[in-house]
Design a protein around this motif. Structure first.
Motif, mmCIF file in Angstrom:
data_model
loop_
_atom_site.group_PDB
_atom_site.id
_atom_site.type_symbol
_atom_site.label_atom_id
_atom_site.label_comp_id
_atom_site.label_asym_id
_atom_site.label_seq_id
_atom_site.Cartn_x
_atom_site.Cartn_y
_atom_site.Cartn_z
ATOM 1 N N SER A 95 37.681 -30.339 3.350
ATOM 2 C CA SER A 95 36.790 -31.290 2.695
ATOM 3 C C SER A 95 36.075 -32.132 3.749
ATOM 4 O O SER A 95 36.560 -32.261 4.880
ATOM 5 N N PRO A 96 34.923 -32.709 3.397
ATOM 6 C CA PRO A 96 34.201 -33.542 4.361
ATOM 7 C C PRO A 96 35.062 -34.667 4.939
ATOM 8 O O PRO A 96 34.982 -34.957 6.136
ATOM 9 N N ARG A 97 35.894 -35.287 4.083
ATOM 10 C CA ARG A 97 36.744 -36.379 4.575
ATOM 11 C C ARG A 97 37.760 -35.872 5.597
ATOM 12 O O ARG A 97 37.947 -36.482 6.658
ATOM 13 N N THR A 98 38.405 -34.742 5.295
ATOM 14 C CA THR A 98 39.374 -34.170 6.229
ATOM 15 C C THR A 98 38.687 -33.747 7.519
ATOM 16 O O THR A 98 39.204 -33.975 8.619
ATOM 17 N N GLY A 99 37.516 -33.133 7.389
ATOM 18 C CA GLY A 99 36.768 -32.700 8.564
ATOM 19 C C GLY A 99 36.413 -33.861 9.477
ATOM 20 O O GLY A 99 36.559 -33.778 10.696
ATOM 21 N N LYS A 100 35.946 -34.976 8.872
ATOM 22 C CA LYS A 100 35.589 -36.158 9.664
ATOM 23 C C LYS A 100 36.823 -36.755 10.339
ATOM 24 O O LYS A 100 36.742 -37.242 11.475
ATOM 25 N N THR A 101 37.963 -36.707 9.649
ATOM 26 C CA THR A 101 39.203 -37.223 10.241
ATOM 27 C C THR A 101 39.613 -36.390 11.456
ATOM 28 O O THR A 101 39.968 -36.934 12.510
#
Length: 439
Positions: A105-111
């Protein structure tokens, strides 16, 4: 008129050098090996940077050769993980950062991107401190001045814009040879007890007894296995032209594995040489006190019986710090392009990373003093170790997926070994965090 590049350029932007190194299918075996050699060297530089020097010197001076097995096992673990990274890049023609963006997910990727950037900055802090110390030792400048001088390595990056990727690999090879010659020449001066060295290479739980020993062992682990190298390797192996069929990919993986194992074995020997040098010079000589990396330069001369020992030490340290400039720049571009789909000129990427590293390095030196380099370097390596599970998990998970990797997916044995490494490293980091908050 000289103009700064306004776009991402070779050789530091990975997308600009994909498929630029040709390998003739009809070439003799030795030429194929030679053409595939190179990416492993770039990755290996991360395993012999100033952070490794600091942890190895402290371990050798304080505990002799007893933690040598930690260096060896960490290097073997690094070979396993880098081979997974290499195989991911060749089998899928996408690097780890791109896969993380596409599969999570975008959030996981950014993390994951955030933690990857932290690891690059922590590594660059070590490069700043190591190069600054080398400037101080060789030229007599203050440590603060040495730190500021490291900002100018962007000029080196600018000077190589538009060059081919093989030029970078050749420069790295030259720097590795410089480091190797200096260190092994110093071993001739100090004359280690090789039977004791062999005993230290054997794993021992007793050698890890005590919080300080375990803290240092985790620092060695963090210094040895670089999180951002897992992203880097999966990208730079794509510089070789590989036909779009399983047979060609299998051959490319075989040659790249040979390159990886050989290069990281060289890095292992260099790390062993640093720890053995410190153990022979400072521990077996009657002193069991941890010697900081800056003290080692001055103490080597009388022990080795020649002023050349200290000079060789400084030259090797400078080569170590400067060589990481190249890999740090490329890794930064890989991570930014892969996770965020952002491409910027390599000099801008270098300035961003170096600026973020200069601030904590300067603060640390100003607050803790001129003799704080050793402690700061070890701390930077512990920070690196804390980021490692966040790169390991997606790498092991993705390389185990047959829908992505096809016939190149992890075998059961490889999966068990890789997940065991993940559990051990994660457990060590949990212990480290617990110790930090329980003080």
């Amino acid at each position: 008129m000289f103009r700064l590049p306004t776009t991402a350029t070779a050789p530091f932007c990975p997308s600009e050098v994909v498929g630029t190194v040709t390998v003739s299918s009809g070439a003799p075996l030795w030429r194929k090996i030679w053409r595939f050699a190179g990416p492993g060297l770039l990755v290996s530089i991360g395993y012999m940077d100033p952070g490794n020097w600091a942890t190895d010197i402290q371990a050798g001076s304080q505990y002799g050769y007893s933690l040598l097995f930690v260096v060896i096992l960490s290097s073997l673990a690094a070979i396993v993980l880098q081979c997974l990274s290499m195989r991911l890049g060749i089998a899928t023609q996408k690097d780890l950062a791109v896969h993380c963006r596409e599969q999570y997910s975008p959030r996981t990727g950014k993390t994951l991107w955030f933690f990857a950037e932290i690891s690059i900055i922590a590594c660059d802090v070590a490069e700043v401190l190591g190069s600054a110390l080398a400037f101080k030792l060789l030229f007599g400048v203050s440590l603060v001045t040495g730190v500021l001088l490291t900002a100018f390595d962007t000029i080196i990056v600018l000077g190589l814009k538009g060059k081919g990727f093989r030029q970078i690999e050749a420069i790295i090879l030259g720097l590795i040879i410089t480091i190797s010659v200096c260190l092994f020449a110093e071993l001739l001066f100090v004359k280690p007890d090789w039977s004791a060295v062999a005993a230290g290479a054997l794993p021992s739980l007793k050698a890890l007894a005590g919080e300080e020993r375990l803290y240092l062992a985790i620092g060695i682990l963090g210094a040895t296995i670089m999180p951002h190298n897992l992203y880097l390797h999966s990208s730079i192996v794509q510089t070789r032209v590989v036909a779009n069929n399983d047979r060609s990919r299998q051959q490319a993986i075989w040659f790249s594995r040979l390159d990886t194992v050989f290069s990281l074995m060289v890095a292992l020997l260099i790390n062993v040489a640093i720890l053995v040098l410190a153990g022979a010079a400072f521990h077996t000589g009657g002193s069991h006190i941890a010697v900081e990396i800056d003290e080692a330069f001055h103490l080597l001369d009388p022990i080795a019986g020649t002023a050349a020992a200290g000079i060789l030490f400084g030259v090797a340290l400078l080569a170590s710090g400067q060589s990481s400039t190249f890999t740090g720049t490329i890794a930064g571009q890989v991570i930014m392009d892969g996770f965020l789909k952002i491409k910027i000129p390599c000099w801008q990427r270098r300035l961003i990373t170096r600026s973020l590293a200069l601030v904590p390095a300067l603060i640390g030196v100003l607050l803790l003093g001129e003799h704080s380099v050793g402690r700061l370097l070890v701390m930077s390596q512990v920070v690196l170790s804390l980021q490692l599970p966040f790169a390991m998990y997606p790498l092991i998970k993705l390389t185990g997926r047959r829908d992505l990797m096809g016939v190149f997916a992890n075998t059961v044995t490889t999966s068990v070994l890789a997940w065991a490494l993940f559990v051990i490293i994660s457990a060590a980091n949990i212990w480290l965090v617990y110790q930090a908050f329980s003080l």
